[in-house]
Design an enzyme around this catalytic site. Structure first.
Site, PDB file in Angstrom:
ATOM      1  N   ARG A  28       0.820  -1.219   0.000  1.00 34.76           N
ATOM      2  CA  ARG A  28       0.000   0.000   0.000  1.00 34.76           C
ATOM      3  C   ARG A  28       0.851   1.266   0.000  1.00 34.76           C
ATOM      4  O   ARG A  28       0.448   2.294   0.540  1.00 34.76           O
ATOM      5  CB  ARG A  28      -0.960   0.053   1.208  1.00 34.76           C
ATOM      6  CG  ARG A  28      -2.039  -1.001   1.170  1.00 34.76           C
ATOM      7  CD  ARG A  28      -3.218  -0.572   2.078  1.00 34.76           C
ATOM      8  NE  ARG A  28      -4.070  -1.710   2.354  1.00 34.76           N
ATOM      9  CZ  ARG A  28      -4.364  -2.160   3.576  1.00 34.76           C
ATOM     10  NH1 ARG A  28      -3.916  -1.549   4.643  1.00 34.76           N
ATOM     11  NH2 ARG A  28      -5.145  -3.199   3.727  1.00 34.76           N
ATOM     12  N   ARG A  32      -3.418   6.268   1.065  1.00 31.04           N
ATOM     13  CA  ARG A  32      -4.079   7.392   1.738  1.00 31.04           C
ATOM     14  C   ARG A  32      -3.196   8.144   2.733  1.00 31.04           C
ATOM     15  O   ARG A  32      -3.540   9.237   3.151  1.00 31.04           O
ATOM     16  CB  ARG A  32      -5.335   6.887   2.472  1.00 31.04           C
ATOM     17  CG  ARG A  32      -6.419   6.408   1.533  1.00 31.04           C
ATOM     18  CD  ARG A  32      -7.597   5.847   2.297  1.00 31.04           C
ATOM     19  NE  ARG A  32      -7.270   4.622   2.998  1.00 31.04           N
ATOM     20  CZ  ARG A  32      -8.139   3.924   3.738  1.00 31.04           C
ATOM     21  NH1 ARG A  32      -9.380   4.360   3.877  1.00 31.04           N
ATOM     22  NH2 ARG A  32      -7.779   2.816   4.343  1.00 31.04           N
ATOM     23  N   ARG A  41      -7.006  11.322  -5.549  1.00 28.64           N
ATOM     24  CA  ARG A  41      -8.205  10.537  -5.249  1.00 28.64           C
ATOM     25  C   ARG A  41      -9.443  11.449  -5.237  1.00 28.64           C
ATOM     26  O   ARG A  41     -10.501  11.098  -5.755  1.00 28.64           O
ATOM     27  CB  ARG A  41      -8.007   9.840  -3.902  1.00 28.64           C
ATOM     28  CG  ARG A  41      -9.222   9.245  -3.232  1.00 28.64           C
ATOM     29  CD  ARG A  41      -9.682   7.959  -3.866  1.00 28.64           C
ATOM     30  NE  ARG A  41     -10.770   7.406  -3.110  1.00 28.64           N
ATOM     31  CZ  ARG A  41     -11.994   7.934  -3.047  1.00 28.64           C
ATOM     32  NH1 ARG A  41     -12.280   9.030  -3.705  1.00 28.64           N
ATOM     33  NH2 ARG A  41     -12.937   7.352  -2.324  1.00 28.64           N
ATOM     34  N   ASP A  78      -6.686  -2.818  -7.634  1.00 33.88           N
ATOM     35  CA  ASP A  78      -7.404  -3.433  -6.520  1.00 33.88           C
ATOM     36  C   ASP A  78      -7.532  -4.923  -6.778  1.00 33.88           C
ATOM     37  O   ASP A  78      -7.585  -5.351  -7.929  1.00 33.88           O
ATOM     38  CB  ASP A  78      -8.795  -2.802  -6.374  1.00 33.88           C
ATOM     39  CG  ASP A  78      -9.447  -3.190  -5.053  1.00 33.88           C
ATOM     40  OD1 ASP A  78     -10.222  -4.174  -5.039  1.00 33.88           O
ATOM     41  OD2 ASP A  78      -9.175  -2.543  -4.040  1.00 33.88           O
ATOM     42  N   TYR A 155     -14.968 -12.040  -0.784  1.00 41.78           N
ATOM     43  CA  TYR A 155     -15.710 -10.801  -1.080  1.00 41.78           C
ATOM     44  C   TYR A 155     -16.897 -11.080  -2.003  1.00 41.78           C
ATOM     45  O   TYR A 155     -17.976 -10.494  -1.847  1.00 41.78           O
ATOM     46  CB  TYR A 155     -14.793  -9.760  -1.717  1.00 41.78           C
ATOM     47  CG  TYR A 155     -13.770  -9.190  -0.771  1.00 41.78           C
ATOM     48  CD1 TYR A 155     -14.096  -8.129   0.079  1.00 41.78           C
ATOM     49  CD2 TYR A 155     -12.474  -9.697  -0.711  1.00 41.78           C
ATOM     50  CE1 TYR A 155     -13.166  -7.593   0.949  1.00 41.78           C
ATOM     51  CE2 TYR A 155     -11.537  -9.172   0.154  1.00 41.78           C
ATOM     52  CZ  TYR A 155     -11.882  -8.121   0.989  1.00 41.78           C
ATOM     53  OH  TYR A 155     -10.956  -7.603   1.861  1.00 41.78           O
TER      54      TYR A 155
END
Length: 354
Positions: A28, A32, A41, A78, A155
């Site tokens: 990552r 963020r 973003r 992703d 998921y």
């Protein structure tokens, strides 16, 4: 596309070849915690817009490399692009993570799923890979990736994140043949997806098995590891005159290291719940090791971060086959300057071990 690399220590370490210092990257690393990422973003409008725009995906992939002396870039994407391409309708709710409009619950749902073709169904990912390789201009290698079939399937069946995986485990226990049918389709899609990334320019690939550690040992072998083995067997292992190394990372998989090391990968990723000296003693003569500092250490003072890096380097000891990384992804509230302390410390403190 050039295959000349100015810095290839990451690829060398994955193949347990000698390097000058221990290479380092962060899971990552494009994310963020970086203000420049948050700005892009925000400009994109939402996460999927960012993933599906090759220019923006390229920009955020390169952002951490402008700040830090990293030894690899990792494609910004992703793990759920494949089920989205299968038609399940991926979306993200603020604070709740990924969700699907059409979760997979029944035999009919599973039978209706297509095996994806990345060239046709996920061209934006491959365009991003090509663009990133061009912009990197041989500075460092590019990592491509996918989720493991088990992790992606959690998921798809749960319809989003889950604390106890009750829906997918119920399917696995009550209808194992259906579970295998689903995992088979995801595996074939992943093989095609990763091979397409490699052909587009990815120089190493990582399979993220985030939820494999939620399984019992025998279920892990049957429903997670067996499908990662299948993928690895189907991958292109040489491109542009170089080997294409494969990393597998099962979070909470420390109990099963010997079994994981035998799956055919070049490198096993470790989370922070295992001592890297123990891991090296168990499997380090078979594969390279990647990891494994607790990401929470990056909340600590620079002195504490350097001490933790020094300890992990000492635990691994001298010799080849170590890629330094966090034991999972960097947390979003980490000070970017602390990430720099971490990366610089790895290079500075590791030279004496090589």
């Amino acid at each position: 596309m050039t295959s000349i690399l100015k810095n290839d220590r990451f690829l060398k370490a994955l193949l347990r070849q000698n390097v000058d210092v221990t290479p380092v990257w962060m899971m990552r690393q494009a994310g963020r915690y970086l203000p420049e990422y948050r700005a892009i973003r925000s400009k994109a409008g939402n996460f999927m817009n960012l993933c599906q725009n090759p220019e923006l995906a390229c920009e955020v992939t390169l952002q951490p490399l402008r700040r830090y002396d990293l030894d690899a870039a990792i494609l910004f994407s992703d793990i759920l692009t494949i089920p989205d391409a299968m038609g399940l309708g991926l979306y993200f709710e603020t604070g709740e993570g990924p969700k699907f409009h059409k979760p997979v619950r029944t035999e009919a749902d599973i039978e209706a799923l297509p095996v994806t073709n990345a060239e046709q169904d996920l061209p934006y990912v491959l365009d991003a890979v090509k663009l990133i390789r061009k912009e990197l201009n041989g500075e460092v290698p590019l990592i491509g990736f996918s989720g493991s079939p088990w992790t992606v399937a959690t998921y798809m069946v749960e319809g989003g994140s889950s604390k106890d995986f009750s829906t997918i485990k119920s399917l696995m226990m009550n209808s194992p043949e259906l579970m295998h049918q689903l995992l088979e389709k995801v595996s074939l899609s992943v093989i095609d997806y990763l091979n397409s990334q490699i052909r587009a320019g990815a120089q190493a690939v990582q399979i993220f098995d985030t939820w494999g550690g939620s399984l019992s040992p025998h279920c892990y072998k049957e429903f997670s590891l067996a499908y990662m083995e299948k993928i690895i067997t189907g991958l292109i292992r040489e491109n542009e005159g170089r080997q294409v190394p494969v990393i597998v990372f099962t979070k909470n998989g420390g109990l099963w290291l010997e079994t994981i090391a035998a799956c055919g990968a070049d490198c096993v990723g470790l989370d922070w719940t295992i001592n890297i000296a123990d891991a090296r003693a168990r499997i380090g003569d078979k594969v390279a090791l990647q990891g494994n500092m607790d990401p929470s250490v990056l909340y600590a003072s620079p002195e504490k971060i350097r001490a933790e890096v020094a300890m992990i380097l000492e635990q691994f000891g001298p010799g080849a086959g170590h890629v330094f990384n966090l034991g999972h992804g960097i947390h979003q509230h980490v000070d970017p300057e602390h990430a720099k302390v971490f990366i610089d410390a790895v290079h500075e403190l590791s030279s004496k071990y090589h």
